[in-house]
Design an enzyme around this catalytic site. Structure first.
Site, PDB file in Angstrom:
ATOM      1  N   GLU A  25       0.918  -1.195  -0.123  1.00 14.82           N
ATOM      2  CA  GLU A  25       0.018  -0.064   0.020  1.00 14.82           C
ATOM      3  C   GLU A  25       0.854   1.364   0.318  1.00 14.82           C
ATOM      4  OE1 GLU A  25      -2.257   2.386  -0.421  1.00 14.82           O
ATOM      5  OE2 GLU A  25      -3.809   1.188   0.616  1.00 14.82           O
ATOM      6  N   HIS A  26       0.174   2.452  -0.739  1.00 15.34           N
ATOM      7  CA  HIS A  26       1.208   3.478  -0.665  1.00 15.34           C
ATOM      8  C   HIS A  26       0.785   4.273   0.564  1.00 15.34           C
ATOM      9  CE1 HIS A  26       0.500   3.688  -5.144  1.00 15.34           C
ATOM     10  NE2 HIS A  26       1.956   3.445  -4.900  1.00 15.34           N
ATOM     11  N   TYR A  71      -5.360   4.537  -0.340  1.00 15.48           N
ATOM     12  CA  TYR A  71      -6.236   3.706  -0.892  1.00 15.48           C
ATOM     13  C   TYR A  71      -5.867   2.760  -1.800  1.00 15.48           C
ATOM     14  CZ  TYR A  71      -8.283   7.516   1.790  1.00 15.48           C
ATOM     15  OH  TYR A  71      -8.401   8.721   2.629  1.00 15.48           O
ATOM     16  N   HIS A  72      -4.703   2.302  -1.844  1.00 12.87           N
ATOM     17  CA  HIS A  72      -4.148   1.396  -2.969  1.00 12.87           C
ATOM     18  C   HIS A  72      -3.653   0.128  -2.679  1.00 12.87           C
ATOM     19  CE1 HIS A  72      -3.317   5.721  -4.947  1.00 12.87           C
ATOM     20  NE2 HIS A  72      -4.648   5.248  -5.192  1.00 12.87           N
ATOM     21  N   PRO A  73      -4.183  -0.661  -1.932  1.00 12.47           N
ATOM     22  CA  PRO A  73      -3.788  -1.964  -1.565  1.00 12.47           C
ATOM     23  C   PRO A  73      -3.963  -3.054  -2.958  1.00 12.47           C
ATOM     24  CG  PRO A  73      -6.182  -1.860  -1.018  1.00 12.47           C
ATOM     25  CD  PRO A  73      -5.808  -0.584  -1.542  1.00 12.47           C
TER      26      PRO A  73
END
Length: 548
Positions: free
Chosen positions: A294-295, A471-473
């Site tokens: 994730e970021h 919100y980039h899993p």
């Protein structure tokens, strides 16, 4: 409603909507799509400026919390919003259209995933895209996903663009063109002032087809497996427990949190972990739920002398009244835009060959996914810095064999020391921008990390208490050929016939940017992989399923 379909797609998110459209287009196959959330037919989804609402919603958001880490956010868990609605996270996200860097996908290919390099995926990006600028070597103009330029609504956005150039960062008119590096305005998945996510672009145009069935508020409990073959799914719908059969394939498109959870609930995963929850192991795949990436995100928060940004105070909300009317009447104004109008991709250090940091500029004080309303009631601005290619990875595990129980999400942020260094160096680069003359009329007190924080340790000690994510899993059902891989290059689950995963969880490594556009491109390619199978193979598969 029949109980047998050619394909059953679990999850009507960004990937599931693409599959629903493409797999039903030729009329040959029946497709059932099961979505745990409700319909997206609501103004809060279609209105771009309503983004903040979803951070408080339980109707349209899974609203997970990650495992708390005493060293981060003063021990409070990081909030993990995920879309629970037709369109999935594309119906609740910030709508930024970003693909990442060529090197990201070429790295996938170098890992042994042939067919997944940038040149392989570019046609699918173009196929999915209807860019209002028109078609060129990098863009399409006739796809379902509308991508548009947005007129900046906040003077702070212009100040950021000017300040960035004053600080020596070049302007880039297209983050998805020949080169990503630079600062500029984000293009968004917005059409005529309304959100154009995967549901609007792909799913709704296909829902009139007789061979497509879409059920909302249908919670899948497990994939039904017999003799190492997925033959259907069991799910709860309108107070009933149902089992429907798939003659061709079951396709999981629940995303990087829900897809590995469902695999494990179905008996596919690490056999010891499954046994600990009383689940019979159907197939031992130790990598399920591993490799979570994730970021990780940190913010610089600055009070403003001016009052032309957004505040959540009563006065600030009253000042939005003209824009609300403008939106209702014309679909124009601030509510027709993403709140994130500009940003950039920059290097944390000058000696790097490509950007390793992404910036998101916001005309408000934004922390804890916008849930800190006391902070947001003040006049100010924030810019968020995220580590594009983190070296730390975490896990998604079961807490229980109960499908209704949220999984255990552990991002394991900063397990690798380099992520901490990249983030701190990124904050230093951002401070150059925020110190530039274009912000002189705005700049007041720096709330976080605070001007007194000037050493690496001091900066990190401050920002880690405001750590968030973008919100980039991805990565929890990764594509590959090693012992921890879950799917092959056709996204078929190893060891179980008739089962694929098609969503962001298959990414072996996180791409350098927002993940919605890449997820849609992955699904476009997956649909072709499925439909281009030899007819004899499909017929044999169908016969096998019926026999089973």
């Amino acid at each position: 409603m029949k109980s047998r379909y050619d394909y059953i797609v679990v999850g009507a998110g960004s990937a599931g909507c693409v599959l629903a459209n493409r797999l039903t287009a030729n009329g040959k196959y029946s497709v059932l799509v099961l979505e745990a959330g409700p319909s997206d037919k609501t103004p809060v989804v279609s209105t771009p400026g309503a983004f903040a609402y979803f951070m408080f919603s339980r109707k349209y958001n899974w609203a997970y919390n990650a495992t708390s880490n005493p060293a981060l956010r003063n021990g409070q868990p990081v909030f993990v919003p995920r879309g629970k609605v037709l369109g999935g996270s594309s119906s609740v996200n910030g709508m930024l259209y970003v693909r990442g860097q060529k090197e990201d996908y070429d790295h996938w290919s170098a890992l042994g995933n042939s067919g997944w390099g940038f040149d392989d995926l570019l046609p699918y990006f173009k196929k999915s895209e209807c860019n209002e600028r028109g078609a060129d070597a990098f863009h399409g103009d006739s796809g379902p996903l509308h991508v548009s330029d947005r007129q900046a609504q906040y003077p702070l956005t212009e100040a950021f663009i000017q300040a960035s150039q004053q600080a020596g960062f070049k302007f880039n008119p297209d983050f998805n063109g020949a080169a990503q590096e630079g600062v500029g305005y984000y293009q968004c998945t917005i059409k005529n002032g309304q959100r154009c996510g995967a549901a609007r672009g792909y799913l709704h145009p296909a829902m009139e087809r007789k061979n497509l069935t879409v059920l909302t508020e249908a919670t899948v409990k497990k994939v039904v497996i017999e003799d190492k073959k997925a033959i259907g799914v069991s799910f709860a719908y309108k107070g009933q427990d149902l089992t429907f059969h798939a003659d061709q394939e079951v396709i999981l498109s629940g995303g990087a949190i829900n897809s590995p959870q469902l695999l494990m609930l179905s008996g596919i995963g690490n056999q010891d972990h499954l046994a600990a929850h009383g689940i019979d192991c159907q197939h031992h795949l130790p990598g399920v739920g591993e490799n979570l990436q994730e970021h990780v995100d940190a913010c610089v928060l600055v009070k403003s002398k001016k009052k032309d940004g957004f505040t959540a105070s009563l006065g600030g909300l009253l000042r939005m009244t003209p824009d609300t009317l403008k939106y209702v009447l014309k679909k124009e104004g601030k509510l027709s835009n993403s709140i994130t109008e500009a940003g950039g991709f920059i290097k944390s250090r000058e000696d790097l060959d490509r950007p390793d940091i992404q910036l998101h500029m916001l005309p408000l004080l934004f922390d804890d996914s916008g849930r800190d309303l006391k902070l947001m009631a003040q006049h100010g601005y924030s810019c968020h810095v995220c580590v594009l290619r983190p070296k730390s990875s975490g896990t998604v595990k079961l807490r229980s064999a109960d499908p209704a129980m949220a999984p255990d999400i552990d991002f394991n942020f900063f397990a690798h020391e380099e992520d901490k260094k990249v983030l701190v160096d990124g904050i230093r680069q951002l401070r150059k921008i925020l110190a530039a003359p274009a912000f002189d009329g705005y700049r007041a007190e720096e709330l976080n990390p605070g001007i007194e924080a000037d050493t690496d340790e001091a900066i990190f000690d401050k920002i880690k208490q405001h750590i968030g994510l973008v919100y980039h899993p991805v990565g929890t059902c990764k594509m590959g050929h090693d012992a921890m891989a879950i799917v092959d290059t056709e996204l078929k689950v190893y060891g179980v016939k008739g089962l694929r995963v098609v969503d962001a969880s298959v990414m072996p490594t996180l791409i350098s940017g927002n993940t919605n556009a890449p997820t849609i491109a992955i699904a476009e390619k997956a649909a072709e992989l499925i439909l281009n199978r030899p007819a004899s193979h499909q017929q044999q598969h169908q016969t096998d399923s019926i026999t089973a």
